[in-house]
Design a protein around this motif. Sequence first.
Motif, PDB file in Angstrom:
ATOM      1  N   CYS A 165      67.471  38.962 -86.301  1.00 20.84           N
ATOM      2  CA  CYS A 165      68.730  39.722 -86.232  1.00 20.84           C
ATOM      3  C   CYS A 165      68.569  41.186 -86.620  1.00 20.84           C
ATOM      4  O   CYS A 165      69.552  41.901 -86.799  1.00 20.84           O
ATOM      5  CB  CYS A 165      69.770  39.071 -87.141  1.00 20.84           C
ATOM      6  SG  CYS A 165      69.390  39.242 -88.893  1.00 20.84           S
ATOM      7  N   LEU A 261      71.164  39.936 -81.540  1.00 23.52           N
ATOM      8  CA  LEU A 261      69.805  39.437 -81.301  1.00 23.52           C
ATOM      9  C   LEU A 261      69.420  39.855 -79.890  1.00 23.52           C
ATOM     10  O   LEU A 261      70.233  39.807 -78.972  1.00 23.52           O
ATOM     11  CB  LEU A 261      69.789  37.916 -81.458  1.00 23.52           C
ATOM     12  CG  LEU A 261      68.555  37.104 -81.092  1.00 23.52           C
ATOM     13  CD1 LEU A 261      68.471  35.877 -82.009  1.00 23.52           C
ATOM     14  CD2 LEU A 261      68.591  36.634 -79.641  1.00 23.52           C
ATOM     15  N   HIS A 382      60.741  40.748 -80.940  1.00 22.64           N
ATOM     16  CA  HIS A 382      62.073  41.212 -81.298  1.00 22.64           C
ATOM     17  C   HIS A 382      62.306  42.454 -80.438  1.00 22.64           C
ATOM     18  O   HIS A 382      62.143  43.598 -80.886  1.00 22.64           O
ATOM     19  CB  HIS A 382      62.140  41.547 -82.781  1.00 22.64           C
ATOM     20  CG  HIS A 382      61.648  40.447 -83.684  1.00 22.64           C
ATOM     21  ND1 HIS A 382      62.102  39.157 -83.602  1.00 22.64           N
ATOM     22  CD2 HIS A 382      60.728  40.455 -84.692  1.00 22.64           C
ATOM     23  CE1 HIS A 382      61.497  38.414 -84.519  1.00 22.64           C
ATOM     24  NE2 HIS A 382      60.658  39.181 -85.185  1.00 22.64           N
TER      25      HIS A 382
END
Length: 468
Positions: A165, A261, A382
């Motif tokens: 996150c 996300l 990510h």
Amino acid sequence: MIMSRIEAPRDEHTGNLTDRLLAGLPPEAVLTDPDITASYAHDMASFCPAGRPAVVVLPRTVEQVQHVMRTATELRVPVVPQGARSGLSGGANAVDGCIALSLTKMDRILEISPVDRIAVVEPGVINATLSRAVEEHGLCYPPDPSSWEMCTIGGNIGTASGGLCCVKYGVTAEYVLGLDVVLADGRLMSTGRRTAKGVAGYDLTRLFVGSEGSLGVVVRAVLALKPKPPRQLVLAAEFASATAACDAVCRIMAGGHVPSLLELMDRTTVKAVNDLAHMGLPETTEALLLAAFDTADPAADLAAVAALCEAAGATQVVPADDEAESELLLQARRLSLTALEAVKGTTMIDDVCVPRSRLGEMLEGVERIAARYGLTIGVCAHAGDGNTHPTVCFDARDPDESRRARESFDEIMALGLELGGTITGEHGVGVLKKEWLARELGPVGVEMQRAVKRAFDPLGLLNPGKLF
């Protein structure tokens, strides 16, 4: 170098070390059985040397940690602080004759304050345990590494961990307000604050975050909390190339969207997850992008992102219908590293972070490196913050394959620096990336880092041989 001056205590001194430790610790807190102490020798990183601890200590109180450090200073014995040892850089690896200081028994949540929006915890608290505890108060602790069910808050602080996150909520360093730290000589120091603001003096709290136990032993942390957000909904978008998926990431971020996300899995990773967990992910895709929103109207946000993905060339865009389907997609992402390890039995997990605008170049470069070395290298990332995890899969029993794995790993780090990135976004330096840290910082940067180390640990007792 101060790290190289420490010599392991001779065998005749080991008994004296144990006796001195037992003078301030209960017997169950001091482990000397070689079979047991050997299990505390290393974390989960490959290609990182590890020594044999002389003793393992599992303190339960701040005073016990102070006793350990006073004893270590008096006897000139190195100390390696450890959490769950789930790290991926060798940062918790023992050196011969050291005290392995495992903080996993200091696992109390001392306070949760909904008014001040803080939690006060000991270092051995499991990340997921804290997250669930604060959720009962309508709050959340956002940092969520993929290993959140086993990693500890102390370990997260030591390596400045990130998580899924980070693109919206940031990394561990942004949530550590204050620390209690036992210094190398056993003194207890408090840093930071409990207040929402505070600028008194140098920011020593941030100095300890990411220091990998080389400056002091964190024994208590004041952590910032956020209001619990609405449940997020997830969208999955398939792409015919990783480049197209990275283009979608750039469009999403340039469009001002704030996903909770934004994750990417390449074809190799998707196949590995399917092979491991039979999740039915689309193996025909070259890259799978997961986007999530925890806003008041996540469906509208997902629709806007879906349009951007399609404009970037997505072959299929599928929004999750509900929270259960969303959680299934997130579980697939969390399984990525475990699944890639099952491909060949051993992995080297890189942790290179590049500017978002260079993400496509990073993935293209990794693909070329994999082909050049004849290796399977899966990439999960990510994507929203440019933090890639190229994962080299190899057979550790094959010397030639192991050599190629190590060389490809180094080339990936070199590529990251070429693209204006950094050698680690969240896993830390440890043993694995010492040489590369020096390249990234340069000689003056390394000199100043060593000066900080000497100021806090003049004898070089804390986690020697790590970082530089």
